[in-house]
Design a protein around this motif. Structure first.
Motif, PDB file in Angstrom:
ATOM      1  N   MET A   2      -3.654  -8.247  10.622  1.00 39.11           N
ATOM      2  CA  MET A   2      -2.700  -9.061   9.882  1.00 39.11           C
ATOM      3  C   MET A   2      -2.810  -8.823   8.381  1.00 39.11           C
ATOM      4  O   MET A   2      -1.803  -8.731   7.694  1.00 39.11           O
ATOM      5  N   ALA A   3      -4.020  -8.691   7.882  1.00 43.23           N
ATOM      6  CA  ALA A   3      -4.209  -8.460   6.451  1.00 43.23           C
ATOM      7  C   ALA A   3      -3.609  -7.116   6.045  1.00 43.23           C
ATOM      8  O   ALA A   3      -2.997  -6.997   4.984  1.00 43.23           O
ATOM      9  N   ALA A   4      -3.763  -6.113   6.888  1.00 39.38           N
ATOM     10  CA  ALA A   4      -3.215  -4.789   6.588  1.00 39.38           C
ATOM     11  C   ALA A   4      -1.690  -4.840   6.525  1.00 39.38           C
ATOM     12  O   ALA A   4      -1.066  -4.242   5.648  1.00 39.38           O
ATOM     13  N   GLU A   5      -1.078  -5.589   7.445  1.00 39.41           N
ATOM     14  CA  GLU A   5       0.381  -5.732   7.445  1.00 39.41           C
ATOM     15  C   GLU A   5       0.857  -6.436   6.175  1.00 39.41           C
ATOM     16  O   GLU A   5       1.878  -6.067   5.607  1.00 39.41           O
ATOM     17  N   ALA A   6       0.104  -7.442   5.753  1.00 39.95           N
ATOM     18  CA  ALA A   6       0.464  -8.165   4.534  1.00 39.95           C
ATOM     19  C   ALA A   6       0.366  -7.252   3.319  1.00 39.95           C
ATOM     20  O   ALA A   6       1.217  -7.308   2.421  1.00 39.95           O
ATOM     21  N   ILE A   7      -0.649  -6.416   3.292  1.00 39.24           N
ATOM     22  CA  ILE A   7      -0.818  -5.474   2.179  1.00 39.24           C
ATOM     23  C   ILE A   7       0.328  -4.470   2.146  1.00 39.24           C
ATOM     24  O   ILE A   7       0.900  -4.184   1.095  1.00 39.24           O
ATOM     25  N   VAL A   8       0.695  -3.943   3.316  1.00 33.86           N
ATOM     26  CA  VAL A   8       1.807  -2.988   3.408  1.00 33.86           C
ATOM     27  C   VAL A   8       3.102  -3.663   2.962  1.00 33.86           C
ATOM     28  O   VAL A   8       3.895  -3.075   2.215  1.00 33.86           O
ATOM     29  N   GLN A   9       3.319  -4.898   3.391  1.00 38.91           N
ATOM     30  CA  GLN A   9       4.508  -5.648   3.005  1.00 38.91           C
ATOM     31  C   GLN A   9       4.558  -5.845   1.494  1.00 38.91           C
ATOM     32  O   GLN A   9       5.582  -5.647   0.855  1.00 38.91           O
ATOM     33  N   GLN A  10       3.414  -6.230   0.913  1.00 38.34           N
ATOM     34  CA  GLN A  10       3.349  -6.444  -0.532  1.00 38.34           C
ATOM     35  C   GLN A  10       3.607  -5.142  -1.280  1.00 38.34           C
ATOM     36  O   GLN A  10       4.307  -5.129  -2.297  1.00 38.34           O
ATOM     37  N   LEU A  11       3.046  -4.036  -0.789  1.00 39.24           N
ATOM     38  CA  LEU A  11       3.262  -2.736  -1.420  1.00 39.24           C
ATOM     39  C   LEU A  11       4.741  -2.367  -1.395  1.00 39.24           C
ATOM     40  O   LEU A  11       5.293  -1.902  -2.396  1.00 39.24           O
ATOM     41  N   GLN A  12       5.395  -2.602  -0.267  1.00 41.53           N
ATOM     42  CA  GLN A  12       6.820  -2.293  -0.141  1.00 41.53           C
ATOM     43  C   GLN A  12       7.646  -3.125  -1.124  1.00 41.53           C
ATOM     44  O   GLN A  12       8.556  -2.620  -1.768  1.00 41.53           O
ATOM     45  N   GLU A  13       7.299  -4.412  -1.251  1.00 39.23           N
ATOM     46  CA  GLU A  13       7.998  -5.274  -2.198  1.00 39.23           C
ATOM     47  C   GLU A  13       7.811  -4.780  -3.631  1.00 39.23           C
ATOM     48  O   GLU A  13       8.752  -4.806  -4.433  1.00 39.23           O
ATOM     49  N   MET A  14       6.608  -4.342  -3.950  1.00 34.50           N
ATOM     50  CA  MET A  14       6.333  -3.834  -5.300  1.00 34.50           C
ATOM     51  C   MET A  14       7.108  -2.542  -5.556  1.00 34.50           C
ATOM     52  O   MET A  14       7.622  -2.334  -6.654  1.00 34.50           O
ATOM     53  N   LYS A  15       7.204  -1.684  -4.547  1.00 35.99           N
ATOM     54  CA  LYS A  15       7.982  -0.449  -4.686  1.00 35.99           C
ATOM     55  C   LYS A  15       9.451  -0.772  -4.932  1.00 35.99           C
ATOM     56  O   LYS A  15      10.103  -0.155  -5.782  1.00 35.99           O
ATOM     57  N   ASN A  16       9.974  -1.737  -4.175  1.00 42.99           N
ATOM     58  CA  ASN A  16      11.374  -2.138  -4.350  1.00 42.99           C
ATOM     59  C   ASN A  16      11.607  -2.688  -5.754  1.00 42.99           C
ATOM     60  O   ASN A  16      12.601  -2.371  -6.403  1.00 42.99           O
ATOM     61  N   GLU A  17      10.676  -3.511  -6.220  1.00 40.33           N
ATOM     62  CA  GLU A  17      10.805  -4.079  -7.559  1.00 40.33           C
ATOM     63  C   GLU A  17      10.750  -2.978  -8.623  1.00 40.33           C
ATOM     64  O   GLU A  17      11.524  -2.997  -9.582  1.00 40.33           O
ATOM     65  N   ALA A  18       9.863  -2.014  -8.445  1.00 40.99           N
ATOM     66  CA  ALA A  18       9.764  -0.899  -9.390  1.00 40.99           C
ATOM     67  C   ALA A  18      11.066  -0.097  -9.410  1.00 40.99           C
ATOM     68  O   ALA A  18      11.536   0.310 -10.480  1.00 40.99           O
ATOM     69  N   ASN A  19      11.658   0.117  -8.242  1.00 42.51           N
ATOM     70  CA  ASN A  19      12.938   0.838  -8.173  1.00 42.51           C
ATOM     71  C   ASN A  19      14.037   0.067  -8.890  1.00 42.51           C
ATOM     72  O   ASN A  19      14.834   0.658  -9.624  1.00 42.51           O
ATOM     73  N   GLN A  20      14.085  -1.248  -8.679  1.00 43.11           N
ATOM     74  CA  GLN A  20      15.097  -2.070  -9.342  1.00 43.11           C
ATOM     75  C   GLN A  20      14.916  -2.045 -10.854  1.00 43.11           C
ATOM     76  O   GLN A  20      15.891  -1.956 -11.606  1.00 43.11           O
TER      77      GLN A  20
END
Length: 80
Positions: A2-20
């Motif tokens: 579960m922690a790994a999934e949360a980390i991956v999710q957070q990383l994806q959100e950060m990537k999206n924010e960086a793209n925006q």
């Protein structure tokens, strides 16, 4: 797991924010460039010459003398 999934999710959100943010930076840079072209063009014209400016979606008739300072001010804000 579960922690790994949360980390991956957070990383994806950060990537999206960086793209925006990158897209917004490009948009502001393009706007600044357009403002500088307008300033360069208007600076060569007489102050009393008719000039049109879009204000809130409405095309308004002004003079170069009134529009140029406003465009310069907007450009300065974009460069800040």
């Amino acid at each position: 797991a579960m922690a790994a999934e949360a980390i991956v999710q957070q990383l994806q959100e950060m990537k999206n924010e960086a793209n925006q943010l990158g897209m917004k930076i490009n948009e502001l840079d393009q706007e600044r460039h357009e403002h500088s072209l307008v300033v360069e063009t208007l600076s060569k014209m007489e102050g009393e010459r008719k000039c049109y400016r879009m204000v809130g979606g409405v095309l308004t008739e002004r003079t170069v003398a009134t529009v140029l300072p406003a465009v310069k001010e907007n450009m300065d804000k974009l460069q800040a």
